[in-house]
Write an enzyme that holds these catalytic residues in place. Structure first.
Site, mmCIF file in Angstrom:
data_model
loop_
_atom_site.group_PDB
_atom_site.id
_atom_site.type_symbol
_atom_site.label_atom_id
_atom_site.label_comp_id
_atom_site.label_asym_id
_atom_site.label_seq_id
_atom_site.Cartn_x
_atom_site.Cartn_y
_atom_site.Cartn_z
ATOM 1 N N ARG A 1 -3.756 -5.561 -0.759
ATOM 2 C CA ARG A 1 -2.596 -4.796 -0.291
ATOM 3 C C ARG A 1 -3.006 -3.453 0.331
ATOM 4 O O ARG A 1 -2.555 -3.092 1.411
ATOM 5 C CB ARG A 1 -1.648 -4.572 -1.469
ATOM 6 C CG ARG A 1 -0.433 -3.781 -1.151
ATOM 7 C CD ARG A 1 0.397 -3.658 -2.401
ATOM 8 N NE ARG A 1 1.575 -2.867 -2.178
ATOM 9 C CZ ARG A 1 2.298 -2.395 -3.161
ATOM 10 N NH1 ARG A 1 1.972 -2.630 -4.402
ATOM 11 N NH2 ARG A 1 3.366 -1.688 -2.905
ATOM 12 N N TYR B 1 6.650 1.181 4.593
ATOM 13 C CA TYR B 1 6.575 -0.252 4.334
ATOM 14 C C TYR B 1 7.561 -0.627 3.244
ATOM 15 O O TYR B 1 7.987 0.201 2.447
ATOM 16 C CB TYR B 1 5.156 -0.689 3.968
ATOM 17 C CG TYR B 1 4.698 -0.259 2.595
ATOM 18 C CD1 TYR B 1 4.869 -1.091 1.486
ATOM 19 C CD2 TYR B 1 4.085 0.967 2.407
ATOM 20 C CE1 TYR B 1 4.453 -0.698 0.234
ATOM 21 C CE2 TYR B 1 3.659 1.362 1.164
ATOM 22 C CZ TYR B 1 3.848 0.530 0.078
ATOM 23 O OH TYR B 1 3.434 0.917 -1.164
ATOM 24 N N TRP C 1 -3.272 1.060 -4.717
ATOM 25 C CA TRP C 1 -3.379 1.870 -3.503
ATOM 26 C C TRP C 1 -2.260 2.895 -3.395
ATOM 27 O O TRP C 1 -2.507 4.082 -3.179
ATOM 28 C CB TRP C 1 -3.384 0.950 -2.273
ATOM 29 C CG TRP C 1 -3.513 1.671 -0.973
ATOM 30 C CD1 TRP C 1 -4.666 2.016 -0.350
ATOM 31 C CD2 TRP C 1 -2.452 2.146 -0.137
ATOM 32 N NE1 TRP C 1 -4.391 2.667 0.836
ATOM 33 C CE2 TRP C 1 -3.038 2.761 0.981
ATOM 34 C CE3 TRP C 1 -1.063 2.112 -0.225
ATOM 35 C CZ2 TRP C 1 -2.284 3.341 1.998
ATOM 36 C CZ3 TRP C 1 -0.313 2.686 0.790
ATOM 37 C CH2 TRP C 1 -0.924 3.289 1.884
ATOM 38 N N ASP C 2 -1.000 2.471 -3.520
ATOM 39 C CA ASP C 2 0.103 3.417 -3.341
ATOM 40 C C ASP C 2 0.205 4.404 -4.490
ATOM 41 O O ASP C 2 0.572 5.559 -4.290
ATOM 42 C CB ASP C 2 1.436 2.716 -3.066
ATOM 43 C CG ASP C 2 1.731 1.550 -3.971
ATOM 44 O OD1 ASP C 2 0.893 1.176 -4.801
ATOM 45 O OD2 ASP C 2 2.829 0.992 -3.827
ATOM 46 N N THR C 3 -0.161 3.985 -5.699
ATOM 47 C CA THR C 3 -0.189 4.927 -6.816
ATOM 48 C C THR C 3 -1.205 6.026 -6.531
ATOM 49 O O THR C 3 -0.903 7.210 -6.653
ATOM 50 C CB THR C 3 -0.550 4.208 -8.131
ATOM 51 O OG1 THR C 3 0.447 3.216 -8.405
ATOM 52 C CG2 THR C 3 -0.640 5.181 -9.287
#
Length: 173
Positions: A11, A29, A120-122
């Protein structure tokens, strides 16, 4: 624009690639299962227009309306608690797949984010807070989409180890 890869990237790597190929000033996103009600899409973008650098929907705020299996909710609460406790994040939901960014702040952090998968987003949002960027978390309506690529045992262990990796990195920062 359409980007294709014959190999699985993870991801985070896929999002990195997409953002680096983008042209817009406001980027974002949403999860493909559309679990977050699309009535929040204009709000997601508006937070960036209103001066925030990063915005994210949240399934964990009291005003959020969420329908999800108990097991997934329990694991998510544990993950978010650890992230808040160990990494000093102020967010309550780091994993909601409904995010937007102002281009310049995002690009200042992209190359520092080491995770290439679910964390990744964390990591991005924790780094954004530590760098002093304006981050907005807002409640959303969210319904579990059914099919998922998340493997609860494998991904809980993997994301837990990423919390410790980032905590260790920040110790020496």
């Amino acid at each position: 624009m359409h980007l294709h890869s014959d190999e699985r990237q993870g991801r985070g790597r896929a999002l990195n690639r997409a953002f680096k190929s983008s042209k817009g000033e406001i980027l974002g996103y949403i999860d493909v299962d559309l679990a977050t009600d699309m009535k929040h899409l204009s709000e997601l973008i508006q937070h960036i227009r209103d001066g925030y650098d990063f915005a994210t929907g949240s399934r964990m705020l009291p005003e959020s309306n969420v329908k999800r299996p108990f097991k997934r909710g329990f694991a998510s609460k544990g993950f978010n608690f650890l992230t808040r406790f160990m990494l000093g994040s102020k967010l309550y939901d780091h994993q909601c797949g409904f995010k937007s960014f102002r281009r310049e702040p995002l690009f200042k952090l992209l190359d520092d984010v080491r995770d290439t998968h679910w964390f990744w987003d964390t990591e991005l949002f924790v780094r954004a807070q530590r760098a002093g960027f304006k981050v907005r978390e807002f409640p959303v309506d969210w319904k579990h989409g059914g099919a998922t690529k998340v493997n609860l045992m494998r991904d809980v262990f993997g994301m837990g180890s990423q919390i410790f990796r980032l905590w260790y990195e920040f110790l020496w920062d």
